[in-house]
Design an enzyme around this catalytic site. Structure first.
Site: not given
Length: 276
Positions: A130, A172, A199
């Site tokens: 992330s 994401h 993801e």
């Protein structure tokens, strides 16, 4: 050009067991030193929980030499201890959170310069999920949501960790509808390649050039090198952008993208090698 000796491993967020397993498989031994940095998590108590949780996760995989490095308002980035630990690390792992916060603590520090030097010249792994993936490029995206990301001024960029140049890494990607902001970013800077990570899916970048996929999902590549028209520098703030001839590739395990040549190709598979 001398090939980069280190390796970047980035995950788009979500369940990160595959990332931890991959790091374990890539390090030279189970005693390789792993430094976990959770600075992207804003609250100190949450950062401690996150850092220690990843430390335990590596230990449960058999990596006995994993450590949590605190860098926050009360723990200076360039402490002698941190510099010594990074000089000995085999893996640096950045957790998720707020990439702008993480960049603010690393920017213009000896620690980041040491990480980059070792990545360029030594066999070290720089990894993250992330926000910890977004930090890897020299410029990174923040803000810009849904259709608003195609409005001038809504998508913003700032300085990243600069382990790799001329790349935007967004995370994401499918789950949070981030195609627009990545397309906007590369249209504005066509010498950049956009890499969108869904993801539970990520990339390994070898030699600073060869992008390969791990995990079950899809990595999106956006290339503006053959763009014929873009109005991002002409329109006023809050006006929509127009772009002609963006190229897009969908990359899955078994294929790679060469950043310098901007080429999509199959990866020769080793017999019996399993998908991570």
């Amino acid at each position: 050009m001398t090939p980069v000796k280190g390796k970047l491993i980035a995950l788009g967020g979500g369940d990160d067991e595959s990332l931890i397993k991959l790091i374990k498989s890539e390090v030279c031994s189970l005693t390789s030193r792993i430094e976990v940095i959770a600075t992207a998590t804003p609250e100190a108590s949450d950062a401690i929980k996150s850092g220690l949780a990843y430390k335990r996760a590596f230990e449960e995989m058999g990596c006995s030499n994993a450590h949590f490095m605190r860098i926050d308002e009360g723990h200076p980035t360039d402490s002698p201890e941190n510099l010594a630990r990074i000089s000995q690390a085999d893996v640096v792992f950045f957790t998720g959170g707020d990439q702008v916060r993480l960049a603010s603590f690393l920017s213009d520090t000896e620690l980041l310069r040491l990480m980059r030097y070792r990545y360029q010249n030594e066999n070290i792994i720089v990894s993250g999920t992330s926000a910890g993936a977004a930090i890897m490029s020299d410029s990174m995206i923040y803000d810009g949501y849904g259709h608003y990301s195609l409005i001038k001024g809504e998508m913003k960029t700032t300085q990243g960790g600069a382990f790799i140049q001329n790349v935007y890494i967004d995370t994401h990607f499918a789950e949070r509808g981030r195609f627009g902001r990545l397309a906007h970013a590369v249209a504005h800077d066509p010498h950049y390649v956009g890499i969108g990570l869904s993801e539970e899916t990520g990339i390994i970048i070898n030699e600073g050039d060869q992008v390969e996929v791990f995990g079950p999902g899809v990595v999106t590549i956006i290339d503006a090198s053959e763009m014929r028209f873009c109005n991002t520098r002409e329109v006023e703030e809050n006006e929509p952008i127009a772009v002609e001839n963006l190229k897009m590739h969908l990359l899955v395990h078994g294929y790679r993208y060469c950043l310098r040549e901007r080429i999509f190709q199959a990866v020769p598979q080793e017999p019996g090698k399993a998908v991570v």
